[in-house]
Design an enzyme around this catalytic site. Structure first.
Site, PDB file in Angstrom:
ATOM      1  N   ASN A   6      -8.384   7.192  -8.441  1.00  0.00           N
ATOM      2  CA  ASN A   6      -8.191   6.007  -9.280  1.00  0.00           C
ATOM      3  C   ASN A   6      -8.784   4.797  -8.549  1.00  0.00           C
ATOM      4  O   ASN A   6      -8.181   4.279  -7.620  1.00  0.00           O
ATOM      5  CB  ASN A   6      -6.680   5.828  -9.524  1.00  0.00           C
ATOM      6  CG  ASN A   6      -6.373   4.594 -10.345  1.00  0.00           C
ATOM      7  OD1 ASN A   6      -7.276   3.953 -10.890  1.00  0.00           O
ATOM      8  ND2 ASN A   6      -5.095   4.266 -10.442  1.00  0.00           N
ATOM      9  N   LYS A   8      -9.160   1.892  -9.661  1.00  0.00           N
ATOM     10  CA  LYS A   8      -8.520   0.629 -10.113  1.00  0.00           C
ATOM     11  C   LYS A   8      -9.593  -0.425 -10.384  1.00  0.00           C
ATOM     12  O   LYS A   8     -10.691  -0.079 -10.830  1.00  0.00           O
ATOM     13  CB  LYS A   8      -7.473   0.173  -9.093  1.00  0.00           C
ATOM     14  CG  LYS A   8      -6.492   1.291  -8.746  1.00  0.00           C
ATOM     15  CD  LYS A   8      -5.278   0.845  -7.999  1.00  0.00           C
ATOM     16  CE  LYS A   8      -4.394   2.043  -7.711  1.00  0.00           C
ATOM     17  NZ  LYS A   8      -3.119   1.704  -7.093  1.00  0.00           N
ATOM     18  N   HIS A  92      -0.168   4.132 -16.045  1.00  0.00           N
ATOM     19  CA  HIS A  92      -0.065   3.846 -14.609  1.00  0.00           C
ATOM     20  C   HIS A  92       0.946   2.702 -14.421  1.00  0.00           C
ATOM     21  O   HIS A  92       1.009   1.784 -15.243  1.00  0.00           O
ATOM     22  CB  HIS A  92      -1.439   3.454 -14.054  1.00  0.00           C
ATOM     23  CG  HIS A  92      -1.440   3.367 -12.558  1.00  0.00           C
ATOM     24  ND1 HIS A  92      -0.924   2.278 -11.891  1.00  0.00           N
ATOM     25  CD2 HIS A  92      -1.836   4.242 -11.609  1.00  0.00           C
ATOM     26  CE1 HIS A  92      -1.014   2.500 -10.586  1.00  0.00           C
ATOM     27  NE2 HIS A  92      -1.566   3.685 -10.388  1.00  0.00           N
ATOM     28  N   GLU A  94       0.952   0.164 -12.669  1.00  0.00           N
ATOM     29  CA  GLU A  94       0.372  -1.194 -12.664  1.00  0.00           C
ATOM     30  C   GLU A  94       0.187  -1.688 -14.093  1.00  0.00           C
ATOM     31  O   GLU A  94       0.339  -2.881 -14.370  1.00  0.00           O
ATOM     32  CB  GLU A  94      -0.946  -1.192 -11.877  1.00  0.00           C
ATOM     33  CG  GLU A  94      -0.673  -1.142 -10.375  1.00  0.00           C
ATOM     34  CD  GLU A  94      -1.738  -0.464  -9.538  1.00  0.00           C
ATOM     35  OE1 GLU A  94      -2.866  -0.250 -10.011  1.00  0.00           O
ATOM     36  OE2 GLU A  94      -1.429  -0.134  -8.379  1.00  0.00           O
ATOM     37  N   GLU A 168       4.307   9.204  -9.522  1.00  0.00           N
ATOM     38  CA  GLU A 168       3.906   8.154  -8.585  1.00  0.00           C
ATOM     39  C   GLU A 168       5.079   7.197  -8.372  1.00  0.00           C
ATOM     40  O   GLU A 168       5.247   6.240  -9.140  1.00  0.00           O
ATOM     41  CB  GLU A 168       2.719   7.372  -9.153  1.00  0.00           C
ATOM     42  CG  GLU A 168       1.476   8.204  -9.331  1.00  0.00           C
ATOM     43  CD  GLU A 168       0.226   7.324  -9.236  1.00  0.00           C
ATOM     44  OE1 GLU A 168      -0.590   7.568  -8.349  1.00  0.00           O
ATOM     45  OE2 GLU A 168       0.102   6.385 -10.037  1.00  0.00           O
ATOM     46  N   GLY A 174       0.299   2.045  -2.729  1.00  0.00           N
ATOM     47  CA  GLY A 174      -0.379   0.994  -1.968  1.00  0.00           C
ATOM     48  C   GLY A 174       0.460   0.422  -0.839  1.00  0.00           C
ATOM     49  O   GLY A 174       0.124  -0.612  -0.264  1.00  0.00           O
ATOM     50  N   SER A 212       0.082   6.398  -1.773  1.00  0.00           N
ATOM     51  CA  SER A 212      -0.320   6.352  -0.362  1.00  0.00           C
ATOM     52  C   SER A 212      -0.804   7.697   0.190  1.00  0.00           C
ATOM     53  O   SER A 212      -0.605   7.996   1.368  1.00  0.00           O
ATOM     54  CB  SER A 212       0.813   5.786   0.505  1.00  0.00           C
ATOM     55  OG  SER A 212       1.058   4.434   0.155  1.00  0.00           O
TER      56      SER A 212
HETATM   57  P1  PGA Z   1      -2.529   4.411  -3.549  1.00  0.00           P
HETATM   58  O1  PGA Z   1      -2.534   4.319  -5.164  1.00  0.00           O
HETATM   59  O2  PGA Z   1      -3.082   5.762  -3.198  1.00  0.00           O
HETATM   60  O3  PGA Z   1      -3.394   3.279  -3.100  1.00  0.00           O
HETATM   61  O4  PGA Z   1      -1.104   4.273  -3.126  1.00  0.00           O
HETATM   62  C1  PGA Z   1      -2.183   5.424  -5.948  1.00  0.00           C
HETATM   63  C2  PGA Z   1      -2.225   5.043  -7.405  1.00  0.00           C
HETATM   64  O5  PGA Z   1      -1.842   3.913  -7.742  1.00  0.00           O
HETATM   65  O6  PGA Z   1      -2.628   5.840  -8.265  1.00  0.00           O
END
Ligand code: PGA
Length: 250
Positions: A6, A8, A92, A94, A168, A174, A212
């Site tokens: 992803n 983003k 997601h 976010e 997730e 993150g 992460s």
């Molecule tokens: P990250 O993000 O690996 O940076 O924690 C995962 C995601 O949001 O899909």
């Protein structure tokens, strides 16, 4: 294993070209795992032009639940398929948090994406408070019930495409904090059995972990029972880290 990257809201054409070229060079690593990259909408056609004859698949980070028309700023399922996508990510965290997207919205989107043949990844995850209050399983259960409320309208018999759940935990995205092996095993097992019981289905829905994931922890994550792959944010933007994760999956 499913290895989903992803990106983003990162990368311009130039950076995406460098990243994708590095991945294509190492394509012999992709024999056993399914590798999919999810660039921003503006990069889809560009990235597709680079990867279309490789084993790397393309996906979009979202889609509209409308078909077409006066919906400024939205991108339909037909449009992302037209750009070369075989996958889409829905819900997601976010998007749930920043764009106030609800599980009901996600269920409407799924009803557009799945029948048109897109492999659809539905993201669910609890926040830190839910985890500390030990209410996380009921939070996840509600997200599944509502996001998949159209489950019985999806035709699994005739479609080749997959429905995938990405677990997730929001507190792991993150942040550098990874869920423990025990956390992941418990939740993935719970998701699989809840879907089977609640929707009375024998279909095996793959469950992938996100939060992460990096080149150091991925080997252990792939060994956990009930883990069918990973959804990677930050570490998918660095070719060395991403390739190492793919290598660890094989
Ligand atoms: P990250 O993000 O690996 O940076 O924690 C995962 C995601 O949001 O899909």
């Amino acid at each position: 294993m499913i290895i989903a990257a992803n990106w983003k809201m990162n990368c311009l054409k130039k950076e995406s070209t460098i990243l994708v070229n590095e991945l294509i060079k190492a394509e012999n690593l992709f024999k056993t795992s399914e590798v999919i990259i999810f660039p921003s909408f503006s990069l889809l056609s560009h990235v597709y032009s680079k990867i279309h004859s490789s084993n790397i698949k393309l996906g979009a980070q979202d889609c509209s639940f409308f078909d077409h028309g006066a919906f400024t700023g939205q991108v339909s399922v037909e449009m992302i398929i037209d750009a070369g996508c075989e996958y889409v990510i829905l819900g997601h965290s976010e998007r749930r948090i920043i764009c106030n997207e609800t599980s009901e919205d996600i269920s409407k989107k799924l009803l557009k994406s799945f029948p048109l043949g897109l492999n659809t990844i539905i993201c669910i995850g609890e926040n830190l408070q839910d985890r500390e209050d030990k209410t996380y399983l009921s939070v996840l259960k509600n997200q599944i019930k509502l996001s998949l409320s159209n489950f019985d309208k999806l035709d699994f018999n005739f479609s080749n495409n997959k429905l995938i759940i990405a677990y997730e935990p929001i507190w792991a995205i993150g942040t550098g904090k990874v869920a423990t092996e025990q956390n992941i095993n418990e939740v993935h097992g719970f998701i699989k059995s809840f879907i089977k019981d609640y929707f009375k289905t024998k279909i095996n829905i793959p469950v992938i972990y996100g939060g992460s994931v990096n080149e150091d922890n991925s080997k252990d994550i792939f060994k956990i029972d009930n883990v069918d792959g990973v959804l990677i944010g930050g570490a998918s933007l660095k070719s060395r880290s991403f390739l190492k994760i793919i290598e660890n999956s094989t």
